[in-house]
Design a protein around this motif. Structure first.
Motif, short mmCIF file in Angstrom:
data_model
loop_
_atom_site.label_atom_id
_atom_site.label_comp_id
_atom_site.label_asym_id
_atom_site.label_seq_id
_atom_site.Cartn_x
_atom_site.Cartn_y
_atom_site.Cartn_z
N VAL A 325 0.83 -1.20 0.00
CA VAL A 325 0.00 0.00 0.00
C VAL A 325 0.86 1.26 0.00
O VAL A 325 0.60 2.23 -0.73
CB VAL A 325 -0.95 0.01 1.22
CG1 VAL A 325 -1.59 1.38 1.41
CG2 VAL A 325 -2.04 -1.05 1.05
N LEU A 326 1.91 1.26 0.82
CA LEU A 326 2.75 2.45 0.98
C LEU A 326 3.77 2.60 -0.15
O LEU A 326 4.15 3.72 -0.49
CB LEU A 326 3.48 2.40 2.33
CG LEU A 326 2.60 2.56 3.57
CD1 LEU A 326 3.39 2.22 4.83
CD2 LEU A 326 2.04 3.98 3.66
N GLY A 327 4.24 1.48 -0.70
CA GLY A 327 5.24 1.56 -1.76
C GLY A 327 6.65 1.74 -1.23
O GLY A 327 7.58 1.07 -1.67
N ARG A 328 6.82 2.64 -0.28
CA ARG A 328 8.11 2.84 0.40
C ARG A 328 7.84 2.86 1.89
O ARG A 328 6.95 3.56 2.35
CB ARG A 328 8.74 4.17 -0.02
CG ARG A 328 10.17 4.37 0.51
CD ARG A 328 10.60 5.83 0.55
NE ARG A 328 10.15 6.51 1.78
CZ ARG A 328 9.34 7.55 1.80
NH1 ARG A 328 8.84 8.05 0.68
NH2 ARG A 328 9.00 8.11 2.97
N VAL A 329 8.62 2.08 2.64
CA VAL A 329 8.45 2.02 4.09
C VAL A 329 9.75 2.44 4.76
O VAL A 329 10.82 1.91 4.45
CB VAL A 329 8.05 0.60 4.54
CG1 VAL A 329 7.99 0.52 6.07
CG2 VAL A 329 6.70 0.21 3.94
N ASP A 330 9.66 3.39 5.68
CA ASP A 330 10.83 3.84 6.43
C ASP A 330 10.97 3.09 7.75
O ASP A 330 12.09 2.93 8.25
CB ASP A 330 10.73 5.34 6.71
CG ASP A 330 10.74 6.15 5.42
OD1 ASP A 330 11.80 6.22 4.78
OD2 ASP A 330 9.68 6.69 5.06
N ALA A 331 9.85 2.64 8.33
CA ALA A 331 9.92 1.94 9.61
C ALA A 331 8.70 1.08 9.82
O ALA A 331 7.59 1.42 9.39
CB ALA A 331 10.06 2.94 10.76
N VAL A 332 8.91 -0.05 10.47
CA VAL A 332 7.84 -0.87 11.04
C VAL A 332 7.98 -0.74 12.54
O VAL A 332 9.06 -0.99 13.10
CB VAL A 332 7.96 -2.34 10.61
CG1 VAL A 332 6.93 -3.19 11.35
CG2 VAL A 332 7.80 -2.47 9.10
N VAL A 333 6.92 -0.31 13.22
CA VAL A 333 7.03 0.00 14.64
C VAL A 333 6.02 -0.81 15.45
O VAL A 333 4.86 -0.94 15.06
CB VAL A 333 6.85 1.52 14.89
CG1 VAL A 333 5.54 2.03 14.32
CG2 VAL A 333 6.94 1.86 16.37
N ARG A 381 17.71 -1.28 5.74
CA ARG A 381 17.03 -0.35 4.81
C ARG A 381 15.73 0.17 5.41
O ARG A 381 15.33 1.31 5.17
CB ARG A 381 16.76 -1.06 3.49
CG ARG A 381 16.30 -0.13 2.37
CD ARG A 381 16.31 -0.81 1.02
NE ARG A 381 15.16 -1.66 0.80
CZ ARG A 381 15.20 -2.98 0.71
NH1 ARG A 381 16.36 -3.61 0.85
NH2 ARG A 381 14.11 -3.70 0.49
N VAL A 382 15.05 -0.68 6.19
CA VAL A 382 13.82 -0.30 6.87
C VAL A 382 14.04 -0.45 8.37
O VAL A 382 14.43 -1.52 8.84
CB VAL A 382 12.62 -1.17 6.43
CG1 VAL A 382 11.37 -0.81 7.22
CG2 VAL A 382 12.38 -1.04 4.94
N ALA A 383 13.82 0.61 9.12
CA ALA A 383 14.01 0.55 10.56
C ALA A 383 12.90 -0.28 11.21
O ALA A 383 11.75 -0.25 10.77
CB ALA A 383 14.01 1.96 11.15
N VAL A 384 13.27 -1.04 12.23
CA VAL A 384 12.28 -1.70 13.08
C VAL A 384 12.39 -1.04 14.44
O VAL A 384 13.48 -0.95 15.01
CB VAL A 384 12.54 -3.21 13.19
CG1 VAL A 384 11.46 -3.85 14.08
CG2 VAL A 384 12.54 -3.87 11.81
#
Length: 418
Positions: A325-333, A381-384
């Protein structure tokens, strides 16, 4: 002291037989008092009142009967007054109320008047367990302090930015419109607070960050937040849809309901109870406490292991769906009780997603802390992240921002304050 200089906000979360409250000083965000009145209407009522810091720091408990919400708020006022923080204090700027359902009309915190109360009452059919108690809390507080702004902060408001293609169900449009059937989403104050705090953790502005928020408590929900605005969320018309929860099933083939009615002879009320109170983790293995489930897994309990695997599988599906949905994700929190404390859940939910840029640092993930933190390595690449939620602080922030705007002739109505 004039109202314009008042800096305290009392936050009330009224349930059918309880009232949770916090008093915050908005000059520095400090908590002046925290408490709970429970078992209202019973002989075994209990009030627990805590002052976190200062000369009056400590916890007091009362067990005298509290017959109704009016008596509950009177008792709260008495305890606050003992600490010099009474409801009659000129430093009290407003009372902020958690209201679960705001429908499509309330897209931002709103100062409550008679018209607003009528509209919240109209939403009772889509929130029969929550809105009546919220209304009772507002009416009681208005009676005690009719001169004070009462602000409703809605769980659904943050999600009203969803585009129609995400909010609409694929059923007959006229029927959906007639009965207000659409995805509303819940836990909105938590998703708002956590997505904003995650941006701060990354050193970026909220409008520059795309975040997948996983609010995992006994109730659980996911959201896709693009540039500070919710574009999709897992809960729907009610909090039943979406992730596997403590006692709720989450996503389910709707035909299961027809099948249970026709074949099992169950009534609508029985099915409602089954799906909301006897399903999810408790339905799968008899426990809805993740700590107990992990303990049982350690002892080789197969039912507990299967429940955990189903829970995590649903999480992974939503992470993947919201990535798309987002296409680009900076973080999963991760946030809320399970999200903040169950390292095993975070590890299992992100395992095998390295191709999506998700990598955990095992040592960081094992650390217990009350502070927002990254649990992914610097090169990921994607912060958790793990960000403890603070819904009361978010309600206070939105309340204080609104009354400040109102006092200067501005209004926040119709705008998202997330």
């Amino acid at each position: 002291m004039t109202r314009s200089r008042a800096s305290r906000v009392l936050v009330l979360n009224s349930g059918s037989s309880s009232v949770k409250y916090q008093l915050l000083d908005m000059r520095d965000g400090s908590r002046l008092a925290v408490g709970l009145v429970e078992r209202i209407g019973e002989q075994t009522s209990r009030l627990v009142h805590t002052v976190p810091a200062g000369p009056n720091a400590g916890t007091r408990e009362r067990t005298d009967p509290v017959p109704d919400h009016g008596a509950a708020l009177k008792a709260v006022g008495e305890e606050l007054a003992r600490d010099g923080l009474g409801l009659d204090s000129p430093e009290l700027a407003a009372i902020g109320h958690r209201v679960v359902h705001g429908g499509q009309r309330f897209t931002a915190p709103t100062v409550v008047d008679d018209e607003v109360l009528v509209e919240i009452e109209r939403l009772v059919p889509v929130a029969p367990l929550h809105n009546p108690a919220n209304i009772t809390g507002i009416r009681t507080a208005r009676a005690l302090r009719p001169d004070l702004p009462q602000v409703a902060v809605f769980d659904t408001a943050f999600h009203t930015t969803m585009p129609e293609h995400a909010a609409r169900y694929a059923i007959d449009a006229a029927t959906a419109d007639a009965y207000r059937i659409r995805r509303y989403g819940f836990h909105g104050t938590s998703h708002a607070y956590v997505s904003r705090r995650t941006a701060e953790l990354l050193g970026k502005a909220p409008e520059d960050v795309n975040v997948i928020v996983l609010h995992l408590g006994n109730g659980a929900s996911a959201s896709a937040v693009a540039g500070g605005r919710c574009v999709d969320t897992s809960m729907g018309l009610t909090p039943l849809e979406g992730l596997v929860m403590g006692t709720r099933s989450g996503d389910l083939d709707p035909a299961v309901i027809f099948h249970l009615g026709r074949v099992a002879g169950m009534s609508m009320d029985e099915i409602d109870t089954l799906l909301n109170k006897q399903s999810g983790l408790v339905g799968l293995c008899g426990d809805n406490d993740m700590r107990e489930i992990r303990r049982r897994i350690g002892e080789g309990d197969r039912a507990a292991l299967l429940a955990f695997e189903i829970y995590v599988h649903r999480l992974r599906k939503y992470i993947g769906a919201y990535y798309a949905v987002l296409g680009r994700v900076d973080a999963v929190v991760f946030t809320a009780g399970v999200g903040e404390n169950a390292a095993e859940v975070r590890e299992a939910a992100t395992a095998g997603l390295e191709e999506l840029g998700l990598v955990l640092d095992t040592e960081l993930n094992a650390v217990r802390s009350a502070e927002p933190r990254l649990v992914s390595p610097a090169h990921a690449r994607v912060a958790v992240a793990v960000v403890p939620t603070d819904e009361e602080r978010e309600i206070a922030r939105q309340t204080f921002a609104l009354i400040g705007n109102t006092s200067t002739g501005k209004t926040a109505t119709g705008e998202s304050h997330a």
